[in-house]
Design an enzyme around this catalytic site. Structure first.
Site, PDB file in Angstrom:
ATOM      1  N   ASP A   1       0.830  -1.210   0.000  1.00 20.16           N
ATOM      2  CA  ASP A   1       0.000   0.000   0.000  1.00 20.16           C
ATOM      3  C   ASP A   1       0.866   1.262   0.000  1.00 20.16           C
ATOM      4  OD1 ASP A   1       0.981  -0.132   2.579  1.00 20.16           O
ATOM      5  OD2 ASP A   1      -0.960  -0.314   3.546  1.00 20.16           O
TER       6      ASP A   1
ATOM      7  N   HIS B   1      -8.021  -2.556   9.684  1.00 20.50           N
ATOM      8  CA  HIS B   1      -7.641  -2.614   8.269  1.00 20.50           C
ATOM      9  C   HIS B   1      -6.390  -3.467   8.049  1.00 20.50           C
ATOM     10  CE1 HIS B   1      -5.072   1.355   8.346  1.00 20.50           C
ATOM     11  NE2 HIS B   1      -4.338   0.324   8.666  1.00 20.50           N
TER      12      HIS B   1
ATOM     13  N   ASN C   1      -8.430   0.140  13.386  1.00 18.29           N
ATOM     14  CA  ASN C   1      -9.814  -0.089  12.945  1.00 18.29           C
ATOM     15  C   ASN C   1      -9.977  -1.449  12.258  1.00 18.29           C
ATOM     16  OD1 ASN C   1      -8.421   0.306  10.605  1.00 18.29           O
ATOM     17  ND2 ASN C   1      -9.700   1.959   9.809  1.00 18.29           N
TER      18      ASN C   1
ATOM     19  N   GLU D   1     -10.005  -0.704   4.308  1.00 17.94           N
ATOM     20  CA  GLU D   1     -10.697  -0.154   5.468  1.00 17.94           C
ATOM     21  C   GLU D   1     -11.982  -0.930   5.755  1.00 17.94           C
ATOM     22  OE1 GLU D   1      -8.903   1.708   7.085  1.00 17.94           O
ATOM     23  OE2 GLU D   1      -8.548   3.703   6.290  1.00 17.94           O
TER      24      GLU D   1
HETATM   25  C1  GLP Z   1      -0.886   1.437   8.342  1.00 17.80           C
HETATM   26  C2  GLP Z   1      -0.598   0.646   7.040  1.00 17.80           C
HETATM   27  C3  GLP Z   1      -0.757  -0.837   7.247  1.00 17.80           C
HETATM   28  C4  GLP Z   1      -0.165  -1.186   8.599  1.00 17.80           C
HETATM   29  C5  GLP Z   1      -1.083  -0.643   9.677  1.00 17.80           C
HETATM   30  C6  GLP Z   1      -0.587  -0.842  11.088  1.00 17.80           C
HETATM   31  O1  GLP Z   1      -1.737   2.487   8.122  1.00 17.80           O
HETATM   32  N1  GLP Z   1      -1.368   1.040   5.913  1.00 17.80           N
HETATM   33  O2  GLP Z   1      -0.158  -1.563   6.187  1.00 17.80           O
HETATM   34  O3  GLP Z   1      -0.043  -2.576   8.722  1.00 17.80           O
HETATM   35  O4  GLP Z   1      -1.427   0.697   9.424  1.00 17.80           O
HETATM   36  O5  GLP Z   1       0.512  -0.038  11.379  1.00 17.80           O
HETATM   37  P1  GLP Z   1       1.411  -0.153  12.679  1.00 17.80           P
HETATM   38  O6  GLP Z   1       2.188  -1.416  12.535  1.00 17.80           O
HETATM   39  O7  GLP Z   1       2.272   1.075  12.655  1.00 17.80           O
HETATM   40  O8  GLP Z   1       0.486  -0.210  13.844  1.00 17.80           O
END
Ligand code: GLP
Length: 250
Positions: free
Chosen positions: A67, A138, A136, A143
């Protein structure tokens, strides 16, 4: 689904790093897709160290981006590309020709999505996908409410994602949309590892792993993947009734 609960973030990261390196040891031309974010950061650092120490060659692997933040240039330290360049591609000496990431600055984002779908199809499919989970629920930027039938697409980001996302940037940054692989591609990866760490993820992990599966909790997809493995630490498992499954966790 395999569930591994590790005592802390360090142990979780060590085991995830091992899974990455083992994948490439058994298939040097593996197609890898790695989430960015704070959760897998240490696992990638440890995987790169282990690969260098054990002389495991990653240069024949292909990397697929999961992403990216739409409108954020690649030089921005908060971009997913910047993260992967520094933690994965540079240490492992990956050539640009083997890296397929979304160009989130493109004027034709739809084309970027189709290009990514084609790149994945041409490789024969993703061997190992590592994902994190948003507060949330995702995965990537899939989402809550997104159709599980989608391939790569552009999506308006949730308020939670917009505010949490600020942590990756050095100053206040205007975020609105994400470009992401779809849940169809998450499910089609041959092996899927979902990582989560910390008490802040405990609630979302409990919902994703124990509540009825529905589109409002994209991370629940890990349970429907035939080779799905949730690797989490004890803090993230704090609200779970489920127990760790074999192989035994530390
Ligand atoms: C982000 C990314 C995801 C990631 C998630 C969790 O927004 N788009 O690919 O896995 O949120 O992030 P973190 O590991 O910093 O909690």
């Amino acid at each position: 689904m395999q569930l591994n609960i590790f005592k802390d973030y360090q142990t979780l990261s060590l085991h995830a790093a091992e899974a990455i390196v083992e994948t490439v040891k058994s298939k040097p031309t593996a197609v890898l897709c790695f989430a960015t974010g704070d959760t897998p950061r240490l696992a990638y650092e440890l995987a790169a160290k282990k690969a260098i120490n054990e002389k495991v060659d990653f240069t024949l692997c292909t990397f697929i981006g999961l992403d990216e933040w739409v409108g954020i240039p690649e030089q921005n330290t908060g971009s997913c590309r910047f993260f992967l360049e520094n933690l994965v591609f540079q240490p492992l000496l990956i050539e640009p020709a083997r890296i397929h990431l979304f160009d989130a600055m493109s004027a034709d984002l739809d084309r970027e999505c189709r290009k990514m779908d084609e790149a994945i199809a041409e490789t024969g499919g993703i061997d190992l996908m590592i994902v994190g989970v948003g507060l949330n629920g995702h995965i990537g930027f899939n989402e809550p409410g997104v159709s599980p039938e989608l391939y790569a697409h552009v999506i308006n980001l949730d308020n939670i994602t917009l505010s949490t996302g600020q942590k990756y940037f050095s100053g206040a940054t205007a975020l609105k949309q994400g470009i992401t692989l779809g849940l169809k591609q998450v499910l089609q990866s041959k092996k899927l590892i979902l990582m989560a760490s910390g008490t802040k993820k405990a609630k979302v992990i409990q919902k994703a792993l124990e509540e009825p599966i529905n589109n409002d909790m994209p991370a629940g997809i890990i349970r429907t993947h035939p080779q799905g493995q949730a690797m989490i630490d004890e803090d993230a498992a704090a609200l779970l009734h489920l127990q760790s499954t074999a192989p035994a966790s530390e």
